[in-house]
Scaffold this active site. Sequence first.
Site, mmCIF file in Angstrom:
data_model
loop_
_atom_site.group_PDB
_atom_site.id
_atom_site.type_symbol
_atom_site.label_atom_id
_atom_site.label_comp_id
_atom_site.label_asym_id
_atom_site.label_seq_id
_atom_site.Cartn_x
_atom_site.Cartn_y
_atom_site.Cartn_z
ATOM 1 N N SER A 79 0.984 -1.199 0.066
ATOM 2 C CA SER A 79 0.108 -0.016 -0.205
ATOM 3 C C SER A 79 0.942 1.362 -0.191
ATOM 4 C CB SER A 79 -0.968 -0.021 1.270
ATOM 5 O OG SER A 79 -1.888 -0.934 0.993
ATOM 6 N N LYS A 82 2.246 1.863 -3.450
ATOM 7 C CA LYS A 82 1.401 2.615 -4.348
ATOM 8 C C LYS A 82 0.909 4.222 -4.090
ATOM 9 C CE LYS A 82 -1.574 -1.387 -4.921
ATOM 10 N NZ LYS A 82 -1.153 -2.554 -3.783
ATOM 11 N N SER A 134 -6.136 0.192 -2.944
ATOM 12 C CA SER A 134 -4.947 -0.439 -3.015
ATOM 13 C C SER A 134 -4.970 -1.395 -4.217
ATOM 14 C CB SER A 134 -4.481 -1.118 -1.729
ATOM 15 O OG SER A 134 -3.171 -1.629 -1.690
#
Length: 177
Positions: A79, A82, A134
């Site tokens: 995550s 990202k 995500s």
Amino acid sequence: MQTWLTHPKLAFLGVIFLLLFAYTNVFSSQPVATVAASPQFFVTATESNVSAQAFAIFDVESGEVLLAENTDAVLPIASVTKLITAATLVKNTDLTQTGTVTVADVLTLGEAGQLTAGDVYSYRELLFPLLLESSNDAAVFFERETKGEVVKEMNQLAAALGMEETSFSDASGLNDS
């Protein structure tokens, strides 16, 4: 028997009353409520009962680490990866560009984003599933669309931020190498 909630005229009057109440409280000169002081938290444990492989709890004002475990571990951070992917895209690409989602994109591990092969999206539109869900599909889409440039730019951003022990091998964070 109808209550005020199910009777249309009474429900309408109830809504009008609530709106008037809100209006008079918002525009009155008297405070409606006082703001409570922010809560104070104290860490008293000397060992953790946290299930995470690694963590750190720190005081944001002083930077003092209050409790930490396994902070030197090298772990994949999907995550967080990202977030860097999105930051790189916002900085270095035209978000109005469009691209078509492929079968390979949607066959990526995970179902977040619920993208469908053949659908066309702008880069801006795919930032939402990338960040809010995500979405690995969206990350792979960006990596493919930029011909891997996004990963190179992510590593350049990490270096510029002083993240000396951080390197990215993909836009999703799935690859732990």
